[in-house]
Motif scaffolding. Structure first.
Motif, mmCIF file in Angstrom:
data_model
loop_
_atom_site.group_PDB
_atom_site.id
_atom_site.type_symbol
_atom_site.label_atom_id
_atom_site.label_comp_id
_atom_site.label_asym_id
_atom_site.label_seq_id
_atom_site.Cartn_x
_atom_site.Cartn_y
_atom_site.Cartn_z
ATOM 1 N N PHE A 45 0.739 -1.023 -0.030
ATOM 2 C CA PHE A 45 -0.039 0.128 -0.036
ATOM 3 C C PHE A 45 0.735 1.312 0.190
ATOM 4 C CE2 PHE A 45 -3.569 -2.583 1.164
ATOM 5 C CZ PHE A 45 -4.432 -2.250 0.678
ATOM 6 N N ALA A 46 2.089 1.236 0.584
ATOM 7 C CA ALA A 46 2.841 2.384 0.555
ATOM 8 C C ALA A 46 3.615 2.723 -0.744
ATOM 9 C CB ALA A 46 4.113 2.055 1.599
ATOM 10 N N LYS A 47 3.373 1.670 -1.797
ATOM 11 C CA LYS A 47 3.844 2.188 -3.056
ATOM 12 C C LYS A 47 2.682 3.056 -3.701
ATOM 13 C CE LYS A 47 6.068 -2.515 -3.911
ATOM 14 N NZ LYS A 47 5.804 -3.527 -4.742
ATOM 15 N N ILE A 48 1.507 3.221 -3.023
ATOM 16 C CA ILE A 48 0.423 3.988 -3.866
ATOM 17 C C ILE A 48 0.720 5.425 -3.291
ATOM 18 C CG2 ILE A 48 -1.979 4.590 -4.062
ATOM 19 C CD1 ILE A 48 -2.422 1.654 -3.335
ATOM 20 N N PRO A 49 0.995 6.436 -4.024
ATOM 21 C CA PRO A 49 1.198 7.822 -3.510
ATOM 22 C C PRO A 49 0.090 8.059 -2.467
ATOM 23 C CG PRO A 49 1.240 7.614 -5.981
ATOM 24 C CD PRO A 49 0.754 6.350 -5.549
ATOM 25 N N VAL A 88 -0.034 -13.722 0.326
ATOM 26 C CA VAL A 88 0.573 -12.196 0.490
ATOM 27 C C VAL A 88 1.087 -11.754 -0.730
ATOM 28 C CG1 VAL A 88 2.188 -10.820 1.759
ATOM 29 C CG2 VAL A 88 1.074 -12.852 2.824
ATOM 30 N N ILE A 89 0.730 -10.642 -1.203
ATOM 31 C CA ILE A 89 1.142 -10.036 -2.374
ATOM 32 C C ILE A 89 2.035 -8.795 -1.925
ATOM 33 C CG2 ILE A 89 -0.304 -11.185 -4.113
ATOM 34 C CD1 ILE A 89 -2.009 -8.695 -3.901
ATOM 35 N N ASP A 90 2.955 -8.389 -2.999
ATOM 36 C CA ASP A 90 3.871 -7.154 -2.676
ATOM 37 C C ASP A 90 3.345 -5.994 -3.482
ATOM 38 O OD1 ASP A 90 4.309 -7.916 -5.489
ATOM 39 O OD2 ASP A 90 6.650 -7.890 -4.900
ATOM 40 N N THR A 91 2.306 -5.850 -4.138
ATOM 41 C CA THR A 91 1.568 -4.798 -4.824
ATOM 42 C C THR A 91 0.090 -4.753 -4.728
ATOM 43 O OG1 THR A 91 3.464 -4.710 -6.260
ATOM 44 C CG2 THR A 91 1.606 -3.743 -7.118
ATOM 45 N N VAL A 92 -0.353 -3.702 -4.733
ATOM 46 C CA VAL A 92 -1.840 -3.516 -4.812
ATOM 47 C C VAL A 92 -2.264 -3.736 -6.206
ATOM 48 C CG1 VAL A 92 -4.123 -2.035 -4.233
ATOM 49 C CG2 VAL A 92 -2.029 -2.000 -2.595
ATOM 50 N N VAL A 93 -3.070 -4.471 -6.723
ATOM 51 C CA VAL A 93 -3.422 -4.795 -7.935
ATOM 52 C C VAL A 93 -4.735 -3.839 -8.089
ATOM 53 C CG1 VAL A 93 -2.257 -6.973 -8.363
ATOM 54 C CG2 VAL A 93 -4.705 -7.155 -7.611
ATOM 55 N N LYS A 134 -3.353 9.566 -3.395
ATOM 56 C CA LYS A 134 -4.237 8.756 -4.245
ATOM 57 C C LYS A 134 -4.711 7.738 -3.328
ATOM 58 C CE LYS A 134 -4.069 5.531 -8.242
ATOM 59 N NZ LYS A 134 -3.348 4.753 -9.217
ATOM 60 N N LEU A 135 -4.044 7.192 -2.278
ATOM 61 C CA LEU A 135 -4.469 6.205 -1.498
ATOM 62 C C LEU A 135 -5.456 6.715 -0.482
ATOM 63 C CD1 LEU A 135 -4.492 3.607 0.011
ATOM 64 C CD2 LEU A 135 -2.306 4.304 1.333
ATOM 65 N N ASP A 136 -5.305 8.248 0.113
ATOM 66 C CA ASP A 136 -6.298 8.893 1.007
ATOM 67 C C ASP A 136 -7.491 9.072 0.199
ATOM 68 O OD1 ASP A 136 -4.356 8.811 3.153
ATOM 69 O OD2 ASP A 136 -3.837 11.110 2.644
ATOM 70 N N ALA A 137 -7.431 9.393 -1.154
ATOM 71 C CA ALA A 137 -8.727 9.632 -1.932
ATOM 72 C C ALA A 137 -9.503 8.182 -2.139
ATOM 73 C CB ALA A 137 -8.482 10.316 -3.321
ATOM 74 N N LEU A 138 -8.698 7.215 -2.157
ATOM 75 C CA LEU A 138 -9.330 5.673 -2.462
ATOM 76 C C LEU A 138 -9.981 5.404 -1.149
ATOM 77 C CD1 LEU A 138 -9.722 3.446 -4.270
ATOM 78 C CD2 LEU A 138 -7.397 2.502 -3.428
#
Length: 151
Positions: free
Chosen positions: A64-68, A143-148, A71-75
């Motif tokens: 989740f930290a990979k998402i700016p 467990v995955i390393d990226t939000v898809v 953008k994450l807050d808006a999501l």
């Protein structure tokens, strides 16, 4: 009555090595805090505590930290979009790592996740599966390393 008995049994077993539901398993792992917050914000806690079974491709806090942040807050504030993203990480049924086959898999969200395997590494869309088969009493977590993101 049955739900109360089950809840009581889980309450008594807290701290024991028994499996918990998907949400409680994610909470106790300590590496899915953002995911748990997102599930709560989307109103999906009761669903993921339900009977399932579910297979969840769970992004870590680092994913989740990979998402700016903006953008994450808006999501997190857009319940419909957040629900769409989260349910894209969930596949109906309990699919253990040994049963994963390359190809497209229908998600709870409704579209397909692309599952690929190369050199012993499994990917869902562009996310690497970094840990498999975390058992929960209503499914399994990989467990995955990226939000898809759904297309």
């Amino acid at each position: 009555m049955k739900k109360m008995l089950i809840a009581a049994a889980f309450a008594m077993a807290a701290g024991a090595s028994h499996a918990a539901d998907i949400v409680d398993t994610a909470k106790s792992a300590g590496t899915f805090n953002t995911l748990v917050t997102a599930v709560q914000a989307a109103g999906l806690v009761d669903t993921l505590k339900g009977p399932g079974p579910f297979t969840v491709f769970a992004p870590t806090d680092e994913a989740f930290a990979k998402i700016p942040k903006a953008k994450l807050d808006a999501l997190l504030k857009d319940k419909a979009a957040l629900t769409k993203v989260l349910t894209y990480h969930v596949v109906p049924g309990k699919v253990m790592a040994a049963d994963v086959k390359p190809g497209n898999v229908k998600t709870v969200e409704g579209s397909n996740l692309a599952v690929t395997a190369k050199g012993g590494k499994v990917m869902v869309d562009k996310a690497h599966v970094v840990k498999t088969d975390i058992a929960a009493d209503n499914g399994v977590i990989h467990v995955i390393d990226t939000v898809v993101m759904p297309k």
